[in-house]
Design an enzyme around this catalytic site. Structure first.
Site, PDB file in Angstrom:
ATOM      1  N   GLY A  10      58.710 -54.342 -18.840  1.00  0.00           N
ATOM      2  CA  GLY A  10      59.960 -55.090 -18.666  1.00  0.00           C
ATOM      3  C   GLY A  10      61.152 -54.339 -19.261  1.00  0.00           C
ATOM      4  O   GLY A  10      60.991 -53.258 -19.842  1.00  0.00           O
ATOM      5  N   VAL A  12      63.209 -55.020 -21.859  1.00  0.00           N
ATOM      6  CA  VAL A  12      63.203 -54.879 -23.317  1.00  0.00           C
ATOM      7  C   VAL A  12      61.936 -54.152 -23.765  1.00  0.00           C
ATOM      8  O   VAL A  12      61.988 -53.251 -24.609  1.00  0.00           O
ATOM      9  CB  VAL A  12      63.320 -56.268 -23.992  1.00  0.00           C
ATOM     10  CG1 VAL A  12      63.145 -56.152 -25.505  1.00  0.00           C
ATOM     11  CG2 VAL A  12      64.673 -56.907 -23.658  1.00  0.00           C
ATOM     12  N   ASP A 101      69.601 -67.703 -24.894  1.00  0.00           N
ATOM     13  CA  ASP A 101      70.731 -68.655 -24.982  1.00  0.00           C
ATOM     14  C   ASP A 101      70.432 -69.925 -24.172  1.00  0.00           C
ATOM     15  O   ASP A 101      71.073 -70.942 -24.378  1.00  0.00           O
ATOM     16  CB  ASP A 101      72.002 -67.984 -24.451  1.00  0.00           C
ATOM     17  CG  ASP A 101      71.820 -67.387 -23.063  1.00  0.00           C
ATOM     18  OD1 ASP A 101      70.818 -66.673 -22.853  1.00  0.00           O
ATOM     19  OD2 ASP A 101      72.655 -67.628 -22.175  1.00  0.00           O
ATOM     20  N   TYR A 124      62.799 -73.119 -17.528  1.00  0.00           N
ATOM     21  CA  TYR A 124      62.719 -71.845 -18.267  1.00  0.00           C
ATOM     22  C   TYR A 124      63.171 -72.049 -19.712  1.00  0.00           C
ATOM     23  O   TYR A 124      62.460 -71.677 -20.654  1.00  0.00           O
ATOM     24  CB  TYR A 124      63.586 -70.793 -17.562  1.00  0.00           C
ATOM     25  CG  TYR A 124      63.830 -69.542 -18.376  1.00  0.00           C
ATOM     26  CD1 TYR A 124      62.841 -68.574 -18.520  1.00  0.00           C
ATOM     27  CD2 TYR A 124      65.061 -69.329 -19.013  1.00  0.00           C
ATOM     28  CE1 TYR A 124      63.073 -67.423 -19.270  1.00  0.00           C
ATOM     29  CE2 TYR A 124      65.298 -68.188 -19.767  1.00  0.00           C
ATOM     30  CZ  TYR A 124      64.303 -67.234 -19.894  1.00  0.00           C
ATOM     31  OH  TYR A 124      64.533 -66.109 -20.652  1.00  0.00           O
TER      32      TYR A 124
HETATM   33  N1  LIG Z   1      66.587 -61.027 -18.733  1.00  0.00           N
HETATM   34  C1  LIG Z   1      67.499 -61.772 -19.346  1.00  0.00           C
HETATM   35  O1  LIG Z   1      68.654 -61.884 -18.902  1.00  0.00           O
HETATM   36  C2  LIG Z   1      67.159 -62.458 -20.639  1.00  0.00           C
HETATM   37  C3  LIG Z   1      68.130 -63.279 -21.242  1.00  0.00           C
HETATM   38  C4  LIG Z   1      67.824 -63.903 -22.448  1.00  0.00           C
HETATM   39  C5  LIG Z   1      66.591 -63.725 -23.034  1.00  0.00           C
HETATM   40  N2  LIG Z   1      65.655 -62.949 -22.425  1.00  0.00           N
HETATM   41  C6  LIG Z   1      64.346 -62.811 -23.071  1.00  0.00           C
HETATM   42  O2  LIG Z   1      64.178 -61.464 -23.448  1.00  0.00           O
HETATM   43  C7  LIG Z   1      62.799 -61.108 -23.365  1.00  0.00           C
HETATM   44  C8  LIG Z   1      62.635 -59.847 -22.529  1.00  0.00           C
HETATM   45  O3  LIG Z   1      63.187 -60.094 -21.233  1.00  0.00           O
HETATM   46  P1  LIG Z   1      63.255 -58.952 -20.117  1.00  0.00           P
HETATM   47  O4  LIG Z   1      64.551 -59.115 -19.421  1.00  0.00           O
HETATM   48  O5  LIG Z   1      62.877 -57.640 -20.710  1.00  0.00           O
HETATM   49  O6  LIG Z   1      62.088 -59.472 -19.152  1.00  0.00           O
HETATM   50  P2  LIG Z   1      61.454 -58.746 -17.875  1.00  0.00           P
HETATM   51  O7  LIG Z   1      62.155 -57.468 -17.585  1.00  0.00           O
HETATM   52  O8  LIG Z   1      61.331 -59.794 -16.825  1.00  0.00           O
HETATM   53  O9  LIG Z   1      59.990 -58.365 -18.408  1.00  0.00           O
HETATM   54  C9  LIG Z   1      58.998 -59.336 -18.590  1.00  0.00           C
HETATM   55  C10 LIG Z   1      57.705 -58.610 -18.855  1.00  0.00           C
HETATM   56  O10 LIG Z   1      56.649 -59.590 -18.942  1.00  0.00           O
HETATM   57  C11 LIG Z   1      55.572 -59.114 -18.146  1.00  0.00           C
HETATM   58  N3  LIG Z   1      54.728 -60.199 -17.656  1.00  0.00           N
HETATM   59  C12 LIG Z   1      55.100 -61.349 -17.044  1.00  0.00           C
HETATM   60  N4  LIG Z   1      54.013 -62.063 -16.693  1.00  0.00           N
HETATM   61  C13 LIG Z   1      52.926 -61.331 -17.101  1.00  0.00           C
HETATM   62  C14 LIG Z   1      51.519 -61.525 -17.041  1.00  0.00           C
HETATM   63  N5  LIG Z   1      50.978 -62.609 -16.492  1.00  0.00           N
HETATM   64  N6  LIG Z   1      50.707 -60.572 -17.574  1.00  0.00           N
HETATM   65  C15 LIG Z   1      51.217 -59.452 -18.119  1.00  0.00           C
HETATM   66  N7  LIG Z   1      52.539 -59.213 -18.218  1.00  0.00           N
HETATM   67  C16 LIG Z   1      53.380 -60.141 -17.717  1.00  0.00           C
HETATM   68  C17 LIG Z   1      56.241 -58.406 -16.985  1.00  0.00           C
HETATM   69  O11 LIG Z   1      55.318 -57.600 -16.292  1.00  0.00           O
HETATM   70  P3  LIG Z   1      55.678 -57.197 -14.752  1.00  0.00           P
HETATM   71  O12 LIG Z   1      56.878 -56.318 -14.829  1.00  0.00           O
HETATM   72  O13 LIG Z   1      54.479 -56.518 -14.260  1.00  0.00           O
HETATM   73  O14 LIG Z   1      55.958 -58.503 -14.059  1.00  0.00           O
HETATM   74  C18 LIG Z   1      57.304 -57.631 -17.739  1.00  0.00           C
HETATM   75  O15 LIG Z   1      56.745 -56.472 -18.315  1.00  0.00           O
HETATM   76  C19 LIG Z   1      62.074 -62.335 -22.795  1.00  0.00           C
HETATM   77  O16 LIG Z   1      61.557 -63.083 -23.870  1.00  0.00           O
HETATM   78  C20 LIG Z   1      63.190 -63.124 -22.131  1.00  0.00           C
HETATM   79  O17 LIG Z   1      62.890 -64.517 -22.097  1.00  0.00           O
HETATM   80  C21 LIG Z   1      65.919 -62.300 -21.251  1.00  0.00           C
END
Ligand SMILES: NC(=O)c1ccc[n+]([C@@H]2O[C@H](COP(=O)([O-])OP(=O)(O)OC[C@H]3O[C@@H](n4cnc5c(N)ncnc54)[C@H](OP(=O)(O)O)[C@@H]3O)[C@@H](O)[C@H]2O)c1
Length: 294
Positions: A10, A12, A101, A124
């Site tokens: 992902g 982060v 947030d 979510y």
């Molecule tokens: N994105 C935003 O705007 C945002 C905003 C606020 C907070 N956050 C928080 O920040 C953190 C990181 O977010 P991010 O944007 O880096 O998320 P992301 O890019 O969507 O990455 C999520 C990761 O989780 C993995 N994942 C999901 N389901 C899975 C499963 N069943 N088994 C194994 N791996 C799985 C995904 O694998 P795949 O790539 O293979 O699916 C990916 O590596 C999260 O806690 C999110 O809630 C994000």
């Protein structure tokens, strides 16, 4: 030290692998190697790996899709953190986790501190909040970093979408009444490393971790196109051709907070940091995207 990083593919998680390797061996299983939705598989994996720290960057992040897949969102955003926290508490190791947030309702116009009452508007947000609460009551040592509007050179995110649309279209309508702080995945990883280096039991808790300053999605899009012009990234659109529209004109399955401003004093004081403004971090990512385009 053996650090388990979940969600390593992902936004982060990938950046975490770059910066945390100085603390020890980073192990980031792919979804093929470990399906985090499978509670038993996670249990078996943990018992065989025996990590000395867990950094949970995995989540169900498809905010709109979560409205129709609440069970999967609950497993990944609430039950998985609970399971990891329980393992960490039992083995007396730290858990680092990321939140959002979207646990707040976004009312008002002030920036919220970490102890502001939560009131998520979406499946979510509610599932992420249950994850935070499970970690806090588990008894483990932890940091929860609540961040917002995450983007990077990798992955699907607003910056990449705008650059694609900016190549295809001469004008765009973008929401102008949701206000927040765009935050690069790289910055989140760097601050995580700083906080890890200073970990102590009296620092356990929830921290807001975003860039400083704030903007609307429309202003974010305009800045992306301004910087793209400066970097000579060829586009069909100009910043002036980005019109603002209210959220009510762009209905989505999940309701989003209008005010995502988060106070940053707690993290800055605890770890002696000054969080940079959102435009400077965007510049770094835009330069990286430009570099990748050749
Ligand atoms: N994105 C935003 O705007 C945002 C905003 C606020 C907070 N956050 C928080 O920040 C953190 C990181 O977010 P991010 O944007 O880096 O998320 P992301 O890019 O969507 O990455 C999520 C990761 O989780 C993995 N994942 C999901 N389901 C899975 C499963 N069943 N088994 C194994 N791996 C799985 C995904 O694998 P795949 O790539 O293979 O699916 C990916 O590596 C999260 O806690 C999110 O809630 C994000």
């Amino acid at each position: 030290m053996k650090i388990l990083i979940t969600g390593g593919s992902g936004q982060v998680g990938f950046e975490l692998q770059r910066v945390l390797s100085v603390f020890g061996e980073c192990i980031a299983p792919t979804p093929d190697q470990l399906d985090l939705a499978d509670q038993q598989a996670v249990s078996t994996y943990l018992e065989s790996l025996k990590p000395s720290m867990i950094v949970n960057a995995a989540a169900y992040t498809a905010v709109d899709k979560a409205e129709s897949e609440p069970e999967l969102a609950e497993r990944l955003n609430a039950k998985l953190p609970e399971q990891l926290a329980s393992y960490c508490a039992k083995h007396d190791i730290w858990l680092i986790h990321y939140s959002t947030d979207y646990v707040y309702d976004g009312s008002g116009e002030e920036a919220r501190p970490e102890d502001h009452p939560t009131a998520p508007l979406s499946i979510y947000g509610a599932s992420k909040l249950r994850g935070d609460q499970a970690i806090a009551r588990s008894g483990t040592a932890y940091y929860i970093f609540r961040t917002s509007w995450v983007y990077g050179a990798r992955g699907n995110n607003f910056v990449k979408t705008m650059l694609r649309l900016g190549r295809e279209k001469a004008s765009l309508n973008i929401v102008n009444d949701q206000i927040g702080a765009p935050t690069s995945a790289r910055l989140i990883a760097q601050v995580t490393a700083q906080a890890l280096a200073q970990r102590a039991n009296d620092k356990v808790g929830v921290y807001h971790l975003t860039t400083s300053g704030s903007c609307s999605w429309q202003q974010f899009a305009q800045e992306i196109f301004t910087q793209a012009e400066q970097l000579k990234i060829p586009l069909s659109i100009t910043p002036r051709a980005v019109e603002g529209i209210p959220t009510s004109s762009y209905p989505t399955p999940a309701q989003r907070p209008l005010n995502s401003r988060l106070k940053l004093e707690k993290i800055e004081k605890a770890f002696q940091l000054t969080l940079p403004d959102w435009k400077s971090q965007l510049r770094l990512v835009m330069a990286e995207i430009r570099e990748c385009q050749g």
